[in-house]
Design an enzyme around this catalytic site. Structure first.
Site, short mmCIF file in Angstrom:
data_model
loop_
_atom_site.label_atom_id
_atom_site.label_comp_id
_atom_site.label_asym_id
_atom_site.label_seq_id
_atom_site.Cartn_x
_atom_site.Cartn_y
_atom_site.Cartn_z
N ALA A 98 46.70 32.66 41.54
CA ALA A 98 47.30 33.99 41.61
C ALA A 98 46.24 35.10 41.67
O ALA A 98 46.55 36.24 42.01
CB ALA A 98 48.22 34.23 40.41
N LYS A 99 45.00 34.78 41.30
CA LYS A 99 43.87 35.70 41.38
C LYS A 99 44.19 37.07 40.77
O LYS A 99 43.88 38.12 41.35
CB LYS A 99 43.39 35.85 42.81
N ARG A 100 44.80 37.05 39.60
CA ARG A 100 45.16 38.31 38.96
C ARG A 100 43.92 38.98 38.37
O ARG A 100 42.96 38.32 37.96
CB ARG A 100 46.18 38.08 37.84
#
Length: 281
Positions: A98-100
């Site tokens: 998700a590369k938050r």
């Protein structure tokens, strides 16, 4: 849910037992089309169910790309929730891609979404972007520790644009990428057999000997297969840290669907080739 062993411990056991392979689940429109599926919720469900049924019992790690499910709205998220649940029930580990990256209460909310044991999207690990400052990730680090989960933090990515940030040199003479690796090594200090806080390091980057990749944590390595890297490249890229690499293959496996046998054969072949490259004993 009973407390989990730390992610690093579970990851090491899974890779030793099933082989060091992470299969990405990336249901983008062109792949759905190649499978003869429509780019709609029915196609998404069929694609995801096929991958899970074919591979969940034999592959160590899966990396669903959240964006390809989010684009279908709440029904797409429901498919993702079910996939995560079924993958974990089959003994596989899930890394939510998700590369938050955010700060304060917003970072905490992202962490609760993917790293809290009671969340329907609870995953064994989560990808994060540290480029609001590594300290902004603290809510996720703390919740991961509390719930036996892990993190993979973007450090040295394979996209060409990443270099302008990751290879930038700080006032102390270290690059930004090296600084991220140093933070992760500190998080993993003393962990056995492997720490739970990993880095994303592209398998296509070539010689990385100027970087200390020995962070006592896993190195998620995209780029095997369609992006051009091969299992045989891993020792030259990762050096002494190669046994801690979690090589990710997405299209290289998924292009063999929807035939279940072909999917299984491809995953087995990649796992065998990777194992031979990283641990040739």
């Amino acid at each position: 849910m009973s407390p989990l062993e730390p992610f690093g411990t579970r990851l090491r056991h899974a890779m030793d037992e099933r082989g060091p392979l992470c299969v990405g689940i990336d249901p983008h429109a062109s792949l759905l089309s190649a499978w003869g599926l429509n780019d709609d919720i029915a196609g998404l469900e069929r694609f995801t169910r096929t991958v899970v049924e074919a591979l969940a019992g034999t592959v160590a790690v899966f990396k669903p790309q959240s964006a390809f499910f989010e684009r279908f709205g709440s029904r797409g998220i429901a498919v993702l929730e079910k996939a995560v649940e079924e993958l974990r029930a089959a003994g596989a580990l899930t890394v939510m891609d998700a590369k938050r990256g955010d700060i304060g209460s917003t970072m905490a909310a992202y962490a609760e979404t993917f790293l809290h044991k009671d969340s329907p999207l609870f995953s064994d690990a989560l990808t994060l972007s540290p480029y609001l400052g590594y300290g902004s990730l603290k809510p996720a680090v703390d919740l991961a520790r509390e719930n036996g989960a892990g993190l993979f933090v973007l450090a040295l990515t394979s996209n060409p644009e990443g270099a302008e940030v990751q290879h930038a040199v700080r006032e102390d003479g270290r690059t930004v990428g090296a600084t991220i690796l140093g933070h992760l090594a500190a998080e993993n200090a003393g962990a056995e057999p492997l720490g739970s806080f990993g880095a994303v390091v592209g398998a296509t980057l070539g010689d990385l000997s100027s970087y200390d990749l020995a962070i006592n944590g896993p190195l998620l390595a995209p780029g095997i297969g369609a992006q051009g890297a091969t299992p045989a490249d891993l020792p030259s890229v990762f050096g002494a840290a190669v046994r801690d690499v979690v090589p990710n293959v997405s299209r290289g496996v998924l292009r063999h669907g929807p035939d279940v046998t072909a999917l299984r054969d491809s995953a087995t072949r990649f796992a065998d080739e990777i194992r031979a490259a990283v641990d040739p004993r």
